[in-house]
Design an enzyme around this catalytic site. Structure first.
Site, PDB file in Angstrom:
ATOM      1  N   THR A   1       0.858  -1.187   0.000  1.00  0.00           N
ATOM      2  CA  THR A   1       0.000   0.000   0.000  1.00  0.00           C
ATOM      3  C   THR A   1       0.892   1.233   0.000  1.00  0.00           C
ATOM      4  O   THR A   1       0.664   2.195   0.716  1.00  0.00           O
ATOM      5  CB  THR A   1      -0.952  -0.057   1.205  1.00  0.00           C
ATOM      6  OG1 THR A   1      -1.611  -1.328   1.203  1.00  0.00           O
ATOM      7  CG2 THR A   1      -2.035   1.014   1.116  1.00  0.00           C
ATOM      8  N   HIS A   2       1.933   1.173  -0.817  1.00  0.00           N
ATOM      9  CA  HIS A   2       2.907   2.265  -0.863  1.00  0.00           C
ATOM     10  C   HIS A   2       2.728   3.085  -2.134  1.00  0.00           C
ATOM     11  O   HIS A   2       3.612   3.134  -2.988  1.00  0.00           O
ATOM     12  CB  HIS A   2       4.327   1.719  -0.778  1.00  0.00           C
ATOM     13  CG  HIS A   2       4.555   0.813   0.407  1.00  0.00           C
ATOM     14  ND1 HIS A   2       5.604  -0.072   0.480  1.00  0.00           N
ATOM     15  CD2 HIS A   2       3.858   0.656   1.558  1.00  0.00           C
ATOM     16  CE1 HIS A   2       5.530  -0.730   1.636  1.00  0.00           C
ATOM     17  NE2 HIS A   2       4.484  -0.315   2.300  1.00  0.00           N
ATOM     18  N   ASN A   3       1.557   3.685  -2.263  1.00  0.00           N
ATOM     19  CA  ASN A   3       1.279   4.574  -3.388  1.00  0.00           C
ATOM     20  C   ASN A   3       1.881   5.934  -3.086  1.00  0.00           C
ATOM     21  O   ASN A   3       1.696   6.447  -1.978  1.00  0.00           O
ATOM     22  CB  ASN A   3      -0.220   4.757  -3.597  1.00  0.00           C
ATOM     23  CG  ASN A   3      -0.988   3.447  -3.423  1.00  0.00           C
ATOM     24  OD1 ASN A   3      -1.151   2.962  -2.300  1.00  0.00           O
ATOM     25  ND2 ASN A   3      -1.455   2.904  -4.519  1.00  0.00           N
TER      26      ASN A   3
END
Lengths: 443, 587
Positions: free
Chosen positions: B513-515
């Site tokens: 979830t490293h946008n």
């Protein structure tokens, strides 16, 4: 805050000393009280904290001191009175003498008896001077027009005249008297504990009529439905015999020490009252509790055999459900997750607190000095009565603990009284089953 | 419109990590601070209680704690010649919702970026020459240095009770830590987590090859810990339900376990939940924000006046809010003009699964319990022979052995039926996985904009994500995977196999979830949305937090850098902006 006119200040001091000398009231208590500040209203505000008046005299989400909180007693429900200065629904028309008479004798303005749910049997010890300061503070509180709710008591308790007899049997009216053999600090502690702080109202046993059993002073009592108040005497197992003065002070100030953490009503006491006490007064209270004359010792509970099958069931449940916080050795994490080993609360004869907390969870006090408010979840939806009895029996018998056994019926009785909510709650009361309707509207 | 509420000094859009940090910092000054959170209030008890949180089906499979795509989603396509379609089911990334945001359901893997990461363009040009950087790669310097951020990384380390072994204290390399990390002023507040057996084997194997493994820094407390705010955390119990779950033991750092008990008591702080912020409102000049508009739980539109607006929403949602509010020029990839939405990036990951004859105890785990090597991250190695930019760490994480989703099978195991069941039973206790966690650079055609077709429940265009892995990333990831395989082999397992990242980026399987990106920070307003203090170039009383401001992504989990930037920006707001409101940097 009203500034005191210097002449009035001097008159008050002079008057209080005169009273003290005339009435034989403890000079130590009055002068120590004066030391809190020359401003009488500020002093009264501090005393109101000690007395924990605001909590009882304010209903949940209600206006401060406007009354209306339901006090559950074994005889029925009593609603607290409006003690704001409102002239029609509060005590705005009460004189200082009226107020003193109420606290000192349990008689309200107009002559009617007050129910001892209002702890006048303890407040009787409060000095005239302190009562005046309390009234001076209450006079500054915002007046609220809110009529007192009618109590829900069966006859004959509903007849206030019935208290005449009760008072004859169980009420010792009178000021606090210094014990000349003890220090000023001890007497200050005694004055507070026996009087305004009214600790014994919960921590001393009562008889079936609700009268205090003074011969068993501070040997444990009841703080509400299914909340056992542990002993405060020198007993190691069910008292503060194993606590140092510093640990008692820490507990009252923050709600926790290395040996215990507050739950239920005591969390409220810490949050509303004892966290505000000065270190001087907390130390005095602790010193007194550690150095009281020994009363009659409570007989220890009969040794009861838990039985290996029940022990195994309880240990398995404890391992699965409790050890993440309380550890397999029951020692918890000091000042984080309270130890069960050697705990007076766990070993109380009255298992109400333990069962209550296992069913509905508990939240530690969260004063500014210890702000986290760590919480234990409730297991009521997850474990049945037999399982809770098993795990409670295990915790009360493991690691050298000793306490009377409980059975599934005992648990069922507590469960029935604690109404389950079908909404996840914010304050640690019964946690709903995760498949129950989720409260999406919670703001 | 409902009657406007009273003005506040500061309004925070979103109440996760950055919202909580900013609220705590700014309420110190006596300002009236209001946080608006689209989700509900949540706390350790009852929402993450140990009585019910270890429910993999409810939380990990059925997305119990994540954004509901029926209410809020985006459209996605790999490239500009495709039509973007709505993401109707979460997969690749899992945004949070509710108080605490993704800070509730993260693993707790806590890193700092490298000093070179912040000057990647100038550093790469200097070391490898300008032509080493592909023409369509739009990486840029951050406009801030590691040294400026270091005190704020430290603040977050001590807020959270990070468990680890320092590798570089004020320039002195420390044994047992990461020798490649940037210099830190002091060690971690807690010692590393206890080892799991697979991490012991990884450590031994990596050392045999000549690497320098170290325990991964963990926001899972290795002991009971009281942070500088006076908030108490408990010790981690290694229950193996970290990522995608909330912690019921107060031992994973989150806003709830580190900040909120103190913040929620401050009289100048208030919180409204179930409030969807739809606009930042501007005055007639368009250069000053007057507050925000939000839709409350009853569906009413409410105008909240405020002197300072801080975007603390999830990553790309900040860019979306700026686009809807017409703050800053939207990025157009065709003309290469504009800034809002530009430089979206992500993470590229791969794995090497390893199988043993010994029991590995996989169910004993914690979100950041791992052992790593950093030889191949950033510019820690000479890239000239390899022709790619970037890198990542290689780590063996033991985060748990959850029955539905956490298991590995040998490549030749049956895919279904009785044979599959037997393989599961045989391998569950005896397997582990080595992960590579690689950087993703920014490209001209990786960006965010407004979808032309699909709209949200309020009638506003959905965010459109255009993104794919580029050859640089595929090459780099393959390189890391090969290195991981070397370590796997040195662990002398029964068998192992690599699962490299190949082909197009798919939004379906979970990755990270490293946008990042969309509101890049920088020194040049032509290529950035915010200045080095995270202040909008266009509207000086709007600040933007979070991974939104990353100009590209590095080879580490981003939370540490997100938090450090939040403290850095809060410091600038308290000590400079409030004294003299207006642009902090002259364009």
């Amino acid at each position: 805050m009203n500034a005191m006119h210097p002449r009035r200040c001097t008159r008050t001091i002079a008057r209080s000393i005169a009273w003290a000398l005339l009435a034989g009231a403890p000079v130590a208590a009055s002068i120590a009280a004066q030391g809190e500040g020359s401003n009488e209203v500020a002093r009264g505000e501090y005393l109101v904290r000690i007395g924990d008046c605001e909590y009882c005299h304010t209903e949940p989400n209600g206006k401060p001191f406007a009354g209306g909180r339901a006090i559950a007693t074994p005889f029925g429900v009593i609603y607290t009175a409006n003690i704001t200065p409102d002239p029609t629904t509060g005590i705005g028309q009460w004189t200082v003498q009226d107020f003193y008479t109420a606290l000192h004798t349990g008689i309200r303005r107009g002559g009617g008896h007050l129910y001892p749910a209002f702890p006048y049997p303890w407040f009787t010890k409060v000095s005239r001077d302190d009562v005046e300061a309390i009234k001076a503070y209450l006079d500054t509180v915002a007046p609220v027009q809110q009529s007192n709710k009618p109590n829900k008591l069966p006859w004959p308790m509903s007849w206030r005249g019935s208290l005449f007899g009760w008072n004859l049997l169980f009420f010792d009216e009178g000021d606090y008297k210094d014990d000349a053999t003890q220090s000023a600090q001890w007497n200050r502690g005694a004055y507070l504990v026996q009087g305004l702080a009214h600790c014994g109202a919960c921590h001393t046993p009562v008889n079936w009529l609700g009268g205090t059993k003074h011969s068993n002073a501070f040997q444990g009592g009841v703080a509400g439905l299914h909340w056992a108040a542990p002993g405060l005497g020198s007993n190691i197992r069910d008292g503060v015999g194993g606590w140092s003065v510093a640990e008692i002070v820490e507990y009252l100030k923050t709600g926790a020490n290395a040996k215990s953490a507050s739950a239920g009503p005591m969390t409220d006491v810490v949050m509303n009252s004892t966290q505000y006490l000065s270190d001087t007064d907390l130390n005095a209270i602790a010193l007194y509790l550690k150095n009281r004359p020994h009363g009659a010792h409570k007989t220890p509970p009969k040794t009861q055999d838990l039985g290996s099958a029940a022990l195994a069931r309880g240990q398995a449940l404890f391992t699965d459900n409790c050890t993440a916080c309380h550890n397999p050795d029951g020692r918890g994490v000091p000042k984080v997750f309270p130890p069960l080993t050697g705990s007076a609360a766990i070993q109380a004869d009255n298992p109400g607190t333990v069962i209550h907390v296992v069913l509905a969870g508990s939240k530690m006090a969260a004063p500014a000095s210890l702000p986290t408010g760590l919480s234990m979840p409730g297991f009521g939806w997850k474990l049945d009565d037999r399982e809770i009895a098993d795990v409670v029996n295990y915790a009360r018998h493991a690691w050298g603990n000793r306490a009377p056994l409980v059975d599934a019926d005992t648990v069922a009785a507590v469960r029935k009284d604690i109404e389950p909510s079908d909404r996840p709650s914010r304050d640690g009361t019964l946690t709903a089953h995760p498949d129950a309707p989720v409260n999406r509207g919670n703001p | 419109m409902a009657n406007p509420p009273k003005p506040v000094d500061v309004v925070l859009v979103g109440f996760g990590w950055t919202g909580s940090i900013l609220a705590e910092q700014l309420t110190q000054t006596g300002l009236q601070v209001l946080a608006l959170e689209r989700g509900k209030f949540r706390d350790t008890v009852p929402d993450f209680a140990t009585t019910q949180i270890q429910d993999e089906l409810r939380y990990a499979v059925r997305d119990g704690l994540f954004q509901d795509t029926a209410r809020d989603t985006l459209t996605f396509r790999n490239s500009m010649d495709q039509t973007a379609l709505p993401m109707r089911h979460l997969g690749s990334f899992l945004p949070g919702v509710g108080v605490g945001g993704a800070g509730i359901h993260w693993n707790g893997q806590l890193w700092r970026f490298l000093p070179e990461d912040f000057v990647i363009r100038s550093h790469t040009e200097q070391r490898y020459g300008r032509s080493f950087i592909p023409a369509d790669m739009t990486i840029q310097d951050w406009g801030i240095s590691y040294a400026e951020l270091e005190p704020h990384y430290d603040t977050f380390d001590y807020l959270c009770g990070i468990s680890g072994t320092a590798g570089n204290i004020e320039g002195q390399i420390q044994p047992g830590g990461n020798p490649f990390e940037g210099p830190r002023q002091r060690g971690y507040p807690l010692p590393p987590l206890k080892r799991s057996y697979p991490t012991v084997l990884f450590d031994k194997a990596a050392k045999e090859i000549g690497f320098k493994p170290f325990p991964c820094p963990a926001a899972n407390t290795s002991a009971a810990y009281k942070n500088p705010l006076g908030v108490q955390m408990g010790p981690c119990t290694y229950c193996g339900y970290c990522e995608w779950f909330g912690c019921g033991n107060y031992s994973k750092a989150s806003p709830q376990t580190t900040i909120l008990p103190v913040l929620l008591k401050r009289k100048n702080f208030s919180l409204r939940t179930h409030c969807d912020v739809t606009r930042i409102n501007l005055d007639s000049t368009g250069k000053r924000a007057t507050g925000v508009t939000y839709v409350d739980a009853q569906g009413r539109q409410v105008e909240q006046p405020a002197s300072l607006v801080i975007c603390c929403a999830w990553a790309q949602h900040n860019a979306l809010l700026l686009l809807h509010s017409k703050i800053g020029q939207p990025y157009d990839p065709k003309t290469n003009t504009g800034v809002v939405g530009r430089n979206y990036a992500y993470q590229i990951t791969s794995a090497v699964d390893v199988f043993f004859d010994e029991i590995m105890n996989p169910f004993m785990g914690a979100g950041a319990l791992g052992q790593a090597i950093d030889e191949f991250n950033g510019d820690n190695f000479d890239h000239a022979p390899f022709g790619f930019i970037g890198g990542g760490y290689i780590a063996l994480w033991t985060t748990g052995g959850r029955p539905i989703l956490q298991h590995q099978l040998p490549a030749d195991a049956p895919k279904w039926g009785a044979g599959w069941k037997k393989a599961m039973a045989d391998n569950y206790l005896k397997s582990a996985s080595i992960a590579t966690h690689g950087s993703v650079m920014s490209y001209r055609d990786s960006y965010l904009d407004l979808d032309p077709t699909y709209r949200d429940i309020y009638g506003d265009p959905l965010l459109r994500l255009t993104f794919d892995f580029h050859p640089n990333e595929i090459k780099m990831s393959s390189f890391l995977t090969d290195k991981a395989a070397l370590i796997a082999q040195a662990m002398k397992p029964r068998s192992f196999h690599a699962i490299p990242r190949v082909g197009h980026y798919s939004i379906v399987p979970y990755q990270t979830t490293h946008n990042t990106g969309g509101c890049a920070m920088g020194a040049n307003p032509k290529t950035s949305v915010v200045n080095k203090y995270l202040q909008s170039w266009d509207v000086s009383n709007v600040f933007v937090m979070g991974t939104s401001v990353f100009p590209q992504n590095a080879g580490y989990n981003p939370t540490g850098t997100v938090a450090a930037l939040a403290y850095w920006s809060a410091d600038a707001i308290k000590n400079r902006y409030l004294k003299s409101p207006g642009p902090l940097v002259q364009a």
